[in-house]
Scaffold this motif. Structure first.
Motif, PDB file in Angstrom:
ATOM      1  N   MET A  99       0.827  -1.116   0.123  1.00  0.00           N
ATOM      2  CA  MET A  99      -0.113  -0.073  -0.055  1.00  0.00           C
ATOM      3  C   MET A  99       0.800   1.265  -0.098  1.00  0.00           C
ATOM      4  O   MET A  99       1.808   1.274   0.781  1.00  0.00           O
ATOM      5  CB  MET A  99      -0.905  -0.022   1.308  1.00  0.00           C
ATOM      6  N   GLY A 100       0.564   2.071  -1.032  1.00  0.00           N
ATOM      7  CA  GLY A 100       1.226   3.541  -0.888  1.00  0.00           C
ATOM      8  C   GLY A 100       2.566   3.513  -1.642  1.00  0.00           C
ATOM      9  O   GLY A 100       3.147   4.477  -1.822  1.00  0.00           O
ATOM     10  N   ASP A 101       3.029   2.354  -1.939  1.00  0.00           N
ATOM     11  CA  ASP A 101       4.294   2.421  -3.123  1.00  0.00           C
ATOM     12  C   ASP A 101       4.007   3.051  -4.235  1.00  0.00           C
ATOM     13  O   ASP A 101       3.041   3.107  -4.781  1.00  0.00           O
ATOM     14  CB  ASP A 101       4.856   0.867  -3.254  1.00  0.00           C
ATOM     15  N   SER A 102       5.328   3.064  -4.887  1.00  0.00           N
ATOM     16  CA  SER A 102       5.405   3.499  -6.219  1.00  0.00           C
ATOM     17  C   SER A 102       5.737   2.566  -7.269  1.00  0.00           C
ATOM     18  O   SER A 102       6.700   1.959  -7.179  1.00  0.00           O
ATOM     19  CB  SER A 102       6.188   4.954  -6.236  1.00  0.00           C
ATOM     20  N   ILE A 103       4.998   2.779  -8.539  1.00  0.00           N
ATOM     21  CA  ILE A 103       5.593   1.754  -9.507  1.00  0.00           C
ATOM     22  C   ILE A 103       6.414   2.587 -10.411  1.00  0.00           C
ATOM     23  O   ILE A 103       6.753   1.841 -11.336  1.00  0.00           O
ATOM     24  CB  ILE A 103       4.069   1.344 -10.409  1.00  0.00           C
ATOM     25  N   GLY A 158       2.572  -2.783 -11.754  1.00  0.00           N
ATOM     26  CA  GLY A 158       2.311  -3.281 -10.343  1.00  0.00           C
ATOM     27  C   GLY A 158       1.419  -3.775 -10.074  1.00  0.00           C
ATOM     28  O   GLY A 158       0.062  -3.735 -10.628  1.00  0.00           O
ATOM     29  N   ARG A 159       1.178  -4.556  -8.975  1.00  0.00           N
ATOM     30  CA  ARG A 159      -0.087  -5.214  -8.563  1.00  0.00           C
ATOM     31  C   ARG A 159      -0.164  -4.834  -6.959  1.00  0.00           C
ATOM     32  O   ARG A 159       0.790  -4.945  -5.994  1.00  0.00           O
ATOM     33  CB  ARG A 159       0.130  -6.690  -8.544  1.00  0.00           C
ATOM     34  N   PHE A 160      -1.315  -4.265  -6.487  1.00  0.00           N
ATOM     35  CA  PHE A 160      -1.597  -3.934  -5.135  1.00  0.00           C
ATOM     36  C   PHE A 160      -2.750  -4.611  -4.731  1.00  0.00           C
ATOM     37  O   PHE A 160      -3.653  -4.961  -5.345  1.00  0.00           O
ATOM     38  CB  PHE A 160      -1.964  -2.305  -5.234  1.00  0.00           C
ATOM     39  N   HIS A 161      -2.974  -4.643  -3.457  1.00  0.00           N
ATOM     40  CA  HIS A 161      -4.042  -5.386  -2.744  1.00  0.00           C
ATOM     41  C   HIS A 161      -4.808  -4.351  -1.799  1.00  0.00           C
ATOM     42  O   HIS A 161      -4.146  -3.749  -1.114  1.00  0.00           O
ATOM     43  CB  HIS A 161      -3.694  -6.672  -2.152  1.00  0.00           C
ATOM     44  N   THR A 162      -6.197  -4.401  -2.034  1.00  0.00           N
ATOM     45  CA  THR A 162      -6.946  -3.686  -0.953  1.00  0.00           C
ATOM     46  C   THR A 162      -6.606  -4.044   0.568  1.00  0.00           C
ATOM     47  O   THR A 162      -6.746  -5.039   0.678  1.00  0.00           O
ATOM     48  CB  THR A 162      -8.356  -3.418  -1.375  1.00  0.00           C
ATOM     49  N   GLY A 163      -6.802  -3.179   1.491  1.00  0.00           N
ATOM     50  CA  GLY A 163      -6.861  -3.496   2.864  1.00  0.00           C
ATOM     51  C   GLY A 163      -8.311  -3.762   3.166  1.00  0.00           C
ATOM     52  O   GLY A 163      -9.157  -3.902   2.433  1.00  0.00           O
ATOM     53  N   PRO A 164      -8.596  -4.142   4.513  1.00  0.00           N
ATOM     54  CA  PRO A 164      -9.904  -4.453   5.039  1.00  0.00           C
ATOM     55  C   PRO A 164     -11.042  -3.484   4.810  1.00  0.00           C
ATOM     56  O   PRO A 164     -12.097  -3.959   4.690  1.00  0.00           O
ATOM     57  CB  PRO A 164      -9.719  -4.477   6.402  1.00  0.00           C
ATOM     58  N   TYR A 168      -7.067   1.093  -1.626  1.00  0.00           N
ATOM     59  CA  TYR A 168      -5.837   1.007  -2.272  1.00  0.00           C
ATOM     60  C   TYR A 168      -5.336   2.291  -2.426  1.00  0.00           C
ATOM     61  O   TYR A 168      -5.930   3.310  -2.366  1.00  0.00           O
ATOM     62  CB  TYR A 168      -5.978   0.228  -3.701  1.00  0.00           C
ATOM     63  N   SER A 169      -3.892   2.216  -2.372  1.00  0.00           N
ATOM     64  CA  SER A 169      -3.126   3.630  -2.689  1.00  0.00           C
ATOM     65  C   SER A 169      -1.930   3.303  -3.287  1.00  0.00           C
ATOM     66  O   SER A 169      -1.270   2.362  -3.096  1.00  0.00           O
ATOM     67  CB  SER A 169      -3.120   4.194  -1.473  1.00  0.00           C
ATOM     68  N   LEU A 170      -1.352   4.025  -4.268  1.00  0.00           N
ATOM     69  CA  LEU A 170      -0.238   3.781  -4.931  1.00  0.00           C
ATOM     70  C   LEU A 170       0.149   5.081  -5.584  1.00  0.00           C
ATOM     71  O   LEU A 170      -0.567   6.201  -6.002  1.00  0.00           O
ATOM     72  CB  LEU A 170      -0.405   2.881  -6.087  1.00  0.00           C
ATOM     73  N   TYR A 171       1.427   5.153  -6.003  1.00  0.00           N
ATOM     74  CA  TYR A 171       2.082   6.294  -7.023  1.00  0.00           C
ATOM     75  C   TYR A 171       2.362   5.955  -8.240  1.00  0.00           C
ATOM     76  O   TYR A 171       2.806   4.579  -8.359  1.00  0.00           O
ATOM     77  CB  TYR A 171       3.258   6.971  -6.213  1.00  0.00           C
ATOM     78  N   CYS A 172       1.696   6.469  -9.184  1.00  0.00           N
ATOM     79  CA  CYS A 172       2.264   6.309 -10.656  1.00  0.00           C
ATOM     80  C   CYS A 172       2.190   7.562 -11.359  1.00  0.00           C
ATOM     81  O   CYS A 172       2.635   8.677 -10.707  1.00  0.00           O
ATOM     82  CB  CYS A 172       0.963   5.642 -11.197  1.00  0.00           C
ATOM     83  N   LEU A 173       2.524   7.659 -12.581  1.00  0.00           N
ATOM     84  CA  LEU A 173       2.479   8.915 -13.338  1.00  0.00           C
ATOM     85  C   LEU A 173       1.111   9.353 -13.997  1.00  0.00           C
ATOM     86  O   LEU A 173       0.476   8.429 -14.358  1.00  0.00           O
ATOM     87  CB  LEU A 173       3.509   8.524 -14.259  1.00  0.00           C
TER      88      LEU A 173
END
Ligand code: DHB
Ligand code: FE
Length: 272
Positions: A99-103, A158-164, A168-173
């Motif tokens: 969660m919150g990482d950047s691709i 990238g692949r992200f997974h939602t929390g409970p 979801y949260s991520l950095y992209c362009l």
């Protein structure tokens, strides 16, 4: 063993192809020019270059099949997330991120964007935990990592997974418009038809969760000049988004909040 559905499809295809050849009085020279184009598309295709798909996408075939497959009646305000074409550049096994990482690797001056939201059950509105958000997009030079020897392997995927809470949260362009590769038969055909090669700026997603129909889709940046004339005919109004400027975040200049709404297999029955 016999396949009735295939028999029906090939029968229909042959009928329409024969009618097409007759109506247009297609000559042998014209026919062999087309066969040559198909052969060249096949010869240049490999794991990183899907020229056959490119060729058929610029003729609107994937977007039409997507429309046919989609169970959405019309585009109304409250609908499950609309589908859009997969395109030729998805790769399986993109890196799994937290969660919150950047691709994004590199591109320090590009339009880094915080994208976040929820994955929801369309019918109940309930957040879906542990849903997968598989994302991929091009670099500011308009190239996917698989087309660009300058980018590290799997960059901007990238692949992200939602929390409970389904978040979801991520950095992209913030994405960049993109000309489909014009150095093969697809580009050649566009040139012969006097058509441009541009896809509007877009980000691809596959959203999946246990018990739900997966959604293959894209979002499109409203500001893009090609939003109304996508070479691959994939834009749908409900997938057009507005990126907001973001203040005080050294990691991102823009922000996009977007919820994905999935239909469960259970509820899906009532949509046919
Ligand atoms: C196509 C789709 C894409 O998403 C893309 O980036 C390039 C081409 C296509 O459908 O051909
Ligand atoms: Fe794309």
């Amino acid at each position: 063993k016999a396949n009735p559905r295939l028999k029906q499809l090939v029968g229909g295809l042959v009928q329409h192809l024969h009618d097409f050849l007759r109506e247009n009085e297609v000559t042998l020279d014209e026919y062999f020019a087309a066969i040559d184009m198909i052969n060249r598309a096949g010869q240049m295709s490999n794991a990183k270059r899907n020229e056959g798909q490119l060729l058929s996408d610029i003729l609107g075939m994937e977007s039409l099949c997507d429309e046919i497959t989609s169970t959405l009646a019309a585009e109304a305000a409250d609908q499950p997330t609309a589908t859009a074409i997969l395109g030729p550049f998805w790769r399986k096994d993109a890196p799994a991120y937290a969660m919150g990482d950047s691709i994004v690797k590199g591109f320090p001056d590009a339009d880094h964007t915080l994208m976040h939201g929820r994955v929801l059950d369309f019918d109940t509105g309930t957040p879906i935990a542990n849903a997968e958000v598989d994302i991929w997009h091009t670099a500011p030079n308009g190239l996917y990592e698989s087309q660009d020897p300058e980018q590290p392997d799997m960059n901007l995927r990238g692949r992200f997974h939602t929390g409970p809470d389904g978040r979801y949260s991520l950095y992209c362009l913030r994405p960049t418009k993109y000309p489909i590769p014009d150095d093969g038969p697809a580009g050649e055909l566009l040139g012969l038809l006097d058509r441009h090669p541009w896809r509007p700026a877009h980000i691809h997603f596959i959203i999946s969760a246990e018990g739900y129909k997966s959604v293959v889709t894209q979002i499109f940046d409203r500001r893009d000049e090609h939003i109304t004339d996508d070479v691959a005919f994939a834009v749908k109004e409900s997938l057009v988004v507005d990126f907001a400027p973001r203040q005080g975040d050294p990691k991102g200049k823009f922000e996009l909040e977007y919820d994905f709404k999935l239909v469960s297999f259970e509820a899906g029955k009532k949509y046919g």
